[in-house]
Design an enzyme around this catalytic site. Sequence first.
Site, PDB file in Angstrom:
ATOM      1  N   ARG A 236       0.227 -10.201  -4.773  1.00 57.24           N
ATOM      2  CA  ARG A 236       0.148  -8.774  -5.132  1.00 57.24           C
ATOM      3  C   ARG A 236       0.513  -7.983  -3.879  1.00 57.24           C
ATOM      4  NH1 ARG A 236      -5.570  -6.863  -5.189  1.00 57.24           N
ATOM      5  NH2 ARG A 236      -4.887  -5.794  -3.330  1.00 57.24           N
TER       6      ARG A 236
ATOM      7  N   HIS B  46      -4.660  -3.082  -5.523  1.00 63.16           N
ATOM      8  CA  HIS B  46      -5.097  -3.555  -6.844  1.00 63.16           C
ATOM      9  C   HIS B  46      -4.719  -2.549  -7.922  1.00 63.16           C
ATOM     10  CE1 HIS B  46      -7.455  -5.046 -10.131  1.00 63.16           C
ATOM     11  NE2 HIS B  46      -8.083  -3.893 -10.188  1.00 63.16           N
TER      12      HIS B  46
ATOM     13  N   TYR C 247      -9.352  -4.717   3.459  1.00 62.39           N
ATOM     14  CA  TYR C 247      -9.832  -6.103   3.325  1.00 62.39           C
ATOM     15  C   TYR C 247      -8.754  -7.169   3.516  1.00 62.39           C
ATOM     16  CZ  TYR C 247      -8.170  -5.208  -1.477  1.00 62.39           C
ATOM     17  OH  TYR C 247      -7.412  -4.861  -2.552  1.00 62.39           O
TER      18      TYR C 247
END
Length: 362
Positions: free
Chosen positions: A257, A261, A270
């Site tokens: 990805r 998100h 993160y």
Amino acid sequence: MPKEKVFEGKIEFLQILDEQGNLDDSLEPKLKNSELDHYYKTMVFCRIADDKALALQRQGRVGTFAPTAGQEAAQIASASLLRKTDWLVPSFREAIAAIVRGTPLHKIYQYISGVEEASRLPEGCKDLPVSIPVGSQMLHAVGLGYAEKLKGTDNLALTYFGDGATSEGEFHEAANLAGVYQTPTIFFCQNNQWAISVPRSRQTHSKTIAQKAFAYGMAGVQVDGNDILAVHTATADAIERARNGQGPTLIEAVTYRQKMHTTADDPTKYRDPKVHDEWMKKDPISRFKIYLKYKGIWSEEYEKQVWADAQAKVEEEVKIFEALKAPPIEDMFKYVYAEMPEYLIEEMEELKQAMAEKELEQ
Ligand SMILES: Cc1ncc(C[n+]2csc(CCOP(=O)(O)OP(=O)(O)O)c2C)c(N)n1
Ligand SMILES: [Mg+2]
């Protein structure tokens, strides 16, 4: 008594074109130049469409959505191989697969603007709507596959889900049911390394997701999800099995990805930038470009043309989308209950008033 081996399983990683562009000739699928060209043009169109959606979101012209950049090879090859009569059962990151199946981009932009009506598909279209509850769609794909089997057709159902969804009970229930009833269902896991901020390593202690197929008595393969040739081959094999009555397959497409998100997330909080940079080098579009060069399809001129044409097509779709009338604001409240409860009526009135005031200000 000597021990008897009762089960042995092996998961292979299928890769045909690696990151450096090395090709395994023995596995090369026989694709026509026109098909390769179509794959590339679709990849570019979907990448631009995704970038555009992000720009529109940042300008407040569409709402929250789940970007697809990086997952073009995984979705394009798998969705392209289906027949119109097969079922496509997506989660929420499959705008690319929807485009491949014929959903116009302006409908996708409309849907991510909160127009639920945009997910109403034309009569006869066998794509299910976007499924937000993680994992819930897989069971539908087993039921649909089973129904096709009972009807005696050779149609199948392909369902997409993420690495995170394999931690949901529904994945295991669906896979078990598909194995027991040998349904023509393809479980297509896009392992994009993340479930929001939770890394793949926290979803399962098993080395691969593909090996879970063994527990349910089905075929399983791990494939380089950024290698469109490998995804093409793995999906074609699974389709053949499903159509020939050989039951379900679990495909784990290892991909990445590239963006956040959803537009409400910030992955810089993160993700290790070094790991991110490594993955960006495996970009599926750049990889496929090397192959097209090798096949004599790609040139500087071709590249410029493909990107310019795709850009123009995306802009056209934006125009169509923005010319569409927004549905009345009441629609947002109307269809939750048969009769609207008092508090919803109040909320609706409040919003209508706020909007009217805003209009007066302008
Ligand atoms: C049942 C349920 N739990 C939690 C959520 C919130 N949620 C939305 S997406 C997501 C992560 C999904 O990760 P993955 O399955 O890997 O798919 P990806 O987003 O990477 O495509 C979560 C936890 C949800 N939508 N549904
Ligand atoms: Mg994921």
